[in-house]
Design an enzyme around this catalytic site. Sequence first.
Site, PDB file in Angstrom:
ATOM      1  N   HIS A  78      47.122  53.211  40.087  1.00 44.34           N
ATOM      2  CA  HIS A  78      46.441  52.795  38.858  1.00 44.34           C
ATOM      3  C   HIS A  78      44.937  53.046  38.903  1.00 44.34           C
ATOM      4  O   HIS A  78      44.280  52.876  39.928  1.00 44.34           O
ATOM      5  CB  HIS A  78      46.779  51.355  38.470  1.00 44.34           C
ATOM      6  N   ASP A 192      41.388  48.788  45.473  1.00 49.29           N
ATOM      7  CA  ASP A 192      42.576  48.525  44.661  1.00 49.29           C
ATOM      8  C   ASP A 192      42.302  49.007  43.253  1.00 49.29           C
ATOM      9  O   ASP A 192      41.660  48.305  42.474  1.00 49.29           O
ATOM     10  CB  ASP A 192      42.874  47.026  44.689  1.00 49.29           C
ATOM     11  N   GLU A 224      47.075  48.263  34.917  1.00 46.95           N
ATOM     12  CA  GLU A 224      47.903  47.555  35.900  1.00 46.95           C
ATOM     13  C   GLU A 224      47.384  46.155  36.121  1.00 46.95           C
ATOM     14  O   GLU A 224      48.147  45.191  36.191  1.00 46.95           O
ATOM     15  CB  GLU A 224      47.930  48.332  37.223  1.00 46.95           C
ATOM     16  N   GLU A 225      46.068  46.015  36.228  1.00 51.98           N
ATOM     17  CA  GLU A 225      45.491  44.692  36.519  1.00 51.98           C
ATOM     18  C   GLU A 225      45.590  43.744  35.325  1.00 51.98           C
ATOM     19  O   GLU A 225      45.448  42.539  35.478  1.00 51.98           O
ATOM     20  CB  GLU A 225      44.024  44.830  36.931  1.00 51.98           C
ATOM     21  N   ASP A 247      49.774  51.603  46.129  1.00 50.30           N
ATOM     22  CA  ASP A 247      48.821  50.536  45.796  1.00 50.30           C
ATOM     23  C   ASP A 247      48.526  49.753  47.075  1.00 50.30           C
ATOM     24  O   ASP A 247      49.127  50.002  48.125  1.00 50.30           O
ATOM     25  CB  ASP A 247      49.428  49.620  44.721  1.00 50.30           C
TER      26      ASP A 247
END
Length: 381
Positions: A78, A192, A224-225, A247
């Site tokens: 991501h 991340d 994604e987050e 990830d």
Amino acid sequence: MCSKLVTDLPESTERIAAWTEQLCLIPGLSGYEDPVREYISDQFPDPRIQRHVDAPGNLILTLPGTDPAAPKVMIFAHLDQMGLIVRRIDEDGYLRVERVGGVPERVLPGLNMIVLNDRGQALPCVVGTKAHHATPQEEKGKVLGVDKLYFDLGVDSAEAVAKLGIQIGAPITYRPQFGRLQGQRITGTALDDRAGCAALMELLHTLLKSPAPATLHAVFSVQEEFNLRGAMVAAQRLKPDAAISIDIMVASDTPDLHDRGELKLGGGPALGLYSFHGRGTLNGTLPHPALLNHLSATGRAIDMPLQRSAHSGCLTDSSYVQLTNEGVPSMDVGFPARYTHMPTEVCDLSDLSAIARLLAAALQDMPAGFSFERRRYGCIC
Ligand SMILES: [Zn+2]
């Protein structure tokens, strides 16, 4: 933070380090991934790559395999990072915020942040908190909720904030930083999943040089987050035969997490055996046995140590990708990371380059007729 690249590492590791550094330095809150995506797309001008950007902003770079009958695999990382968004501007110029994703409130007071204005410029701000000298003893150990914090741009009125081009809805992230620690350890604001993006870029780079029969859909996914579902949209379009997420996975080699597992930085790629997030998002990923078998066997074939993670409290967008269309064989491959979601996440470059090598070898050993039939794990390795 200054960064100085060491020179005694393999070329692929240096390439991953350089990409990760550049990616960490580009702010990209969920929903604002466009500059991150453009940087990655620009790194791959090769005409063999087919590219597509969909409505949510996923970047799909497809490298057709040498055998059109071989499987088509979506491997994704991501683009976005978590952060905050302006919800109110006080008369005296302070910004009040909402969280976007899992921002740890205990780390915020006193931090350097940036807020993007309506011209896309990153303006520095600091997270205000009661002066230490004026904080009563009983408040010193308390974590303030994000609703109690105020963000200070250095101006004294709402009018001055408006003149800077900052309105309700403006995105805020940690002030971007990247640095090298000793050896192959790196630290940054959004490892991340920018480090995962760099590993995926290295995979693409590797397959351009050493083509595989299988087709790679390298997907740099969005949001994604925020809602974990950006990659779903790409999977619905691509209808891949299998999908693998790259990830972070929570490293357990710090003094406070030994009991959580056995994941070590520098110990190699981690296979996701279980992820689950019970807080609001009743989802997680259990690996498809055909993929798990294949990656395990590939690791043995190339003599690469692999680690295993079974971890609740987090999940990735593979949780949703696996449920698209008629179901997609899916699993997570992770790189161990410390201090996740803090501004100083730490991971190891060797794990990132190993992920690229593992997945390249797995696709190179995925000919036409490769079976994704479910079999009991351990039967066919
Ligand atoms: Zn992530």
